[in-house]
Motif scaffolding. Sequence first.
Motif, PDB file in Angstrom:
ATOM      1  N   LEU B  44      30.939  -6.547  43.536  1.00 14.20           N
ATOM      2  CA  LEU B  44      31.913  -6.290  42.221  1.00 14.20           C
ATOM      3  C   LEU B  44      31.461  -4.746  41.775  1.00 14.20           C
ATOM      4  CD1 LEU B  44      33.829  -6.864  40.029  1.00 14.20           C
ATOM      5  CD2 LEU B  44      32.126  -7.865  38.795  1.00 14.20           C
ATOM      6  N   GLY B  49      29.904   2.648  33.813  1.00 10.13           N
ATOM      7  CA  GLY B  49      28.559   2.570  34.306  1.00 10.13           C
ATOM      8  C   GLY B  49      28.262   2.629  35.730  1.00 10.13           C
ATOM      9  N   SER B  50      29.433   2.581  36.701  1.00 13.18           N
ATOM     10  CA  SER B  50      29.277   2.587  38.060  1.00 13.18           C
ATOM     11  C   SER B  50      28.356   1.311  38.335  1.00 13.18           C
ATOM     12  CB  SER B  50      28.786   3.849  38.378  1.00 13.18           C
ATOM     13  OG  SER B  50      29.806   4.877  38.241  1.00 13.18           O
ATOM     14  N   GLN B  51      28.364   0.150  37.941  1.00 13.24           N
ATOM     15  CA  GLN B  51      27.472  -0.836  38.281  1.00 13.24           C
ATOM     16  C   GLN B  51      27.979  -1.533  39.498  1.00 13.24           C
ATOM     17  OE1 GLN B  51      26.647  -3.201  34.660  1.00 13.24           O
ATOM     18  NE2 GLN B  51      28.048  -1.705  33.656  1.00 13.24           N
ATOM     19  N   ILE B  52      27.088  -2.018  40.232  1.00  8.75           N
ATOM     20  CA  ILE B  52      27.204  -2.705  41.566  1.00  8.75           C
ATOM     21  C   ILE B  52      26.611  -3.993  41.473  1.00  8.75           C
ATOM     22  CG2 ILE B  52      27.298  -2.857  44.001  1.00  8.75           C
ATOM     23  CD1 ILE B  52      26.965   0.351  43.817  1.00  8.75           C
ATOM     24  N   TYR B  53      27.498  -5.149  41.716  1.00 15.70           N
ATOM     25  CA  TYR B  53      26.855  -6.336  41.553  1.00 15.70           C
ATOM     26  C   TYR B  53      27.313  -7.340  42.963  1.00 15.70           C
ATOM     27  CZ  TYR B  53      26.158  -6.019  36.527  1.00 15.70           C
ATOM     28  OH  TYR B  53      25.834  -5.355  35.447  1.00 15.70           O
ATOM     29  N   ASP B  54      26.284  -8.032  43.513  1.00 15.58           N
ATOM     30  CA  ASP B  54      26.649  -8.919  44.584  1.00 15.58           C
ATOM     31  C   ASP B  54      27.042 -10.151  43.691  1.00 15.58           C
ATOM     32  OD1 ASP B  54      25.843  -7.490  46.623  1.00 15.58           O
ATOM     33  OD2 ASP B  54      24.166  -8.862  46.899  1.00 15.58           O
ATOM     34  N   ILE B  55      28.339 -10.640  44.113  1.00 15.91           N
ATOM     35  CA  ILE B  55      28.818 -11.928  43.466  1.00 15.91           C
ATOM     36  C   ILE B  55      29.095 -13.047  44.609  1.00 15.91           C
ATOM     37  CG2 ILE B  55      29.783 -10.793  41.512  1.00 15.91           C
ATOM     38  CD1 ILE B  55      32.552 -10.541  42.783  1.00 15.91           C
ATOM     39  N   LEU B 340      25.323   6.163  44.490  1.00 13.81           N
ATOM     40  CA  LEU B 340      25.683   4.742  44.241  1.00 13.81           C
ATOM     41  C   LEU B 340      24.399   3.927  43.659  1.00 13.81           C
ATOM     42  CD1 LEU B 340      28.069   3.840  47.257  1.00 13.81           C
ATOM     43  CD2 LEU B 340      28.698   4.255  44.945  1.00 13.81           C
ATOM     44  N   HIS B 341      23.458   4.054  44.399  1.00 14.13           N
ATOM     45  CA  HIS B 341      22.007   3.318  44.069  1.00 14.13           C
ATOM     46  C   HIS B 341      21.848   3.670  42.536  1.00 14.13           C
ATOM     47  CE1 HIS B 341      18.508   0.943  44.195  1.00 14.13           C
ATOM     48  NE2 HIS B 341      17.931   2.008  43.879  1.00 14.13           N
ATOM     49  N   VAL B 342      21.803   4.855  42.074  1.00 10.78           N
ATOM     50  CA  VAL B 342      21.730   5.101  40.449  1.00 10.78           C
ATOM     51  C   VAL B 342      22.638   4.626  39.808  1.00 10.78           C
ATOM     52  CG1 VAL B 342      21.416   7.076  39.108  1.00 10.78           C
ATOM     53  CG2 VAL B 342      20.209   6.978  41.337  1.00 10.78           C
ATOM     54  N   GLY B 343      23.930   4.921  40.189  1.00 13.52           N
ATOM     55  CA  GLY B 343      25.140   4.394  39.642  1.00 13.52           C
ATOM     56  C   GLY B 343      25.447   5.542  38.620  1.00 13.52           C
ATOM     57  N   TYR B 445      26.259   0.281  51.389  1.00 17.91           N
ATOM     58  CA  TYR B 445      25.215   0.129  50.336  1.00 17.91           C
ATOM     59  C   TYR B 445      24.941  -1.472  50.136  1.00 17.91           C
ATOM     60  CZ  TYR B 445      23.051  -0.022  45.780  1.00 17.91           C
ATOM     61  OH  TYR B 445      21.815  -0.231  44.869  1.00 17.91           O
TER      62      TYR B 445
END
Lengths: 265, 459
Positions: B44, B49-55, B340-343, B445
Amino acid sequence: MASIHPQNLSAQISYKAVGNPPSTMPVSAISNCNPGLEFDFRAVWKSLIEGVELHEAGLTNDGHIVLDVDPDGMAHAAGVRTFDLLISVDGNKVVAEGDSPGSALEFSNALADVFDKLGSTLPCVFQSANDGSRIEVSLLINHVLDNAFVSEALAEPGQLTQGLCSPWHADYRECGCYYWAASRPDFINAVPVPGTDAVQGQSWMQRDLQSNNRPDSRPYPNFPIPDPDANPPQDEPPHFTYQEMYLQWEQKLQFIRQGKVADPQ
Amino acid sequence: MIDLPVVASMSVTPVSSEAVDRDRPSGPLHRDVHLVQSELAAQLFVVEGSQIYDIDHELAARIELLTSSRSDAVAGLLDEFGVIRESREVHQPLESMPLRSLSLAVAQKCNLGCTYCYAEQGDFGGSPKSMPAETALAAVDRLFDGIKPGERVHLAFLGGEPLLNRPVIRSATIAAERRAVELGVQAGFAITTNGTLLEPHDADFFEEHGFAVTVSIDGPRDVHDQLRPFKKGTGSFDQIMLRLQPLLHQQRRMQVSARVTVTPRNLELTTTLSDLLSAGFHSVGFSPLLSSPSGRDELEAATLDDMLAQMIACGAEFEAAIVDGRRHAFLNMVNAMQELHVGSLRPYPCGAGAGYFGVSADGGLFACHRFVDDDAAALGDVAGGIDQPAQTRWLRERHVDFQSPCRDCWARYLCGGGCHHEVLSRSRNACGYIRGWLHYCLEAYARLRKDRPDYFSAS
């Protein structure tokens, strides 16, 4: 149950895990690390040095008390044992300064130099509790953060808050020194001194309400530690103690109305 | 060069026309979230916040259902799962920003005759000219105006071909370095050159001052020579590679990178990437040609699809190298993984007109090196400084929240709305390409986070 796990740094900063209070989020925390308020960050410092567990409140003028030693670690191999004192890290002393009673924030200050060297292996000097001998061994200084999280190697879930067993009583007294967030008056019964710019009054937690502007009106430290068995009997401490706050708060605390102790009637 | 967005040196411009992405994984368009799904996993991406989650797939299915309905329903679900979205500051256009980065168009002329050049073969559509030394030194003064110890400044030399005015490059660099030492400031230097005029002593100078040297090279010899010939028509590749050798061998503080402008005539990117990395460049980056003054060699929808496929093939080589524990200098991926890692949140595509300005040979301040001598982006001059009302107006008008159709695109804070120069000259014509690339980068990523978490902790 659907699952979600933050991956990048902004998600780690922005994610509020189920069960965590608002104080765990940067956007909703007061971010006051003083023990008792939101969490006790000393729980992290305890495990800062690999293979050694320091006491979270064991900083003294002579060194820092070792609470446990990993039997498989370098420290143990060098002879460090429980109750030894950690004296210095990389040549910098990690002790309470002068006559400091070892207040809660002293721990963080004592380690300030070490925080610039996380991930390094540094010479650590201990003093044996057994025979007072000096033990020097190079030990790894753990990283505090794993990406944007507090490292689980240093504090497992729950560990940062496990010391908050009596939060309101302790905080109420701990924040007795004109702390902006405290929801009670600090200086009571205040009246102008005629002919001067001065004001006289008392600390809210002062026992003796006859003396004005006592020099010890800053409410902590909690000294002398009350000892009911002392012989001769101790002088009465100037302020309510923590113990009194825990056990007798309903009798000790009074209503303050318009800045003055109110008539109970 | 300056504050590169995730799409890094691609200088691309998005359009959020749903038709573009309808049949692609980078669709559908939703303004709050984007899903990246495979058989094994789901990710997701949260726009705020350019947040990345595994869902897991259960949550992915719920989000997928909601994204076809009202966006506040998605917001409720994000709240339920503890996703905090607080990035209000990003929505407020900047009012002003101190000038801390300049590129000097020291030579508004060029010895090459590249058909697609935004500077119209170097002179920006005017008469060829060189920047006088006093103008360059006044620009250096402006760069340090009001600066405090510990701050950073950045001075770049562009053109045209900047090495046609070598003495001014040197005097400005030395003056800036001296000022930086006096004031306790860090100074970074950069040059973008076609490489044909490099001399061995340039390598010494650039190494001494730690230059980031970007060389424009468009591929293997045959395609490069077609796209970047001398004005007389002969190829430039052999001369560039010959003259580059001292730089490639000397680079320590200096870093020598290749910048490839991608047109329909040089789409063999995997070959170009491996050739240029083998040649010893510190990094290699690709930028699509979306707008040229003559209209020649621009990429269109079909060729952008070809480019995307080639970029993903290059990305796969990058991933394989990282998994093997080898360095790989495909710059677009290096930057994308870091951002992407930093967001990163980018309400603007770059620092143009904010902290960064292009200086014309006459001393005018423009929004960037591409806008030199363009009245639409004139923002003051080195003598008088930034025209404050003009800068405030620029920053307000160029904020991505005020761009249409960007405001409804999930990629808007990664892309920043696309290169101002290309958007203003040709509108947004590559949004599908950008989203396709970013979608791939999100997949990559997730793979690298799983296979090589140490790659990110090291950066």
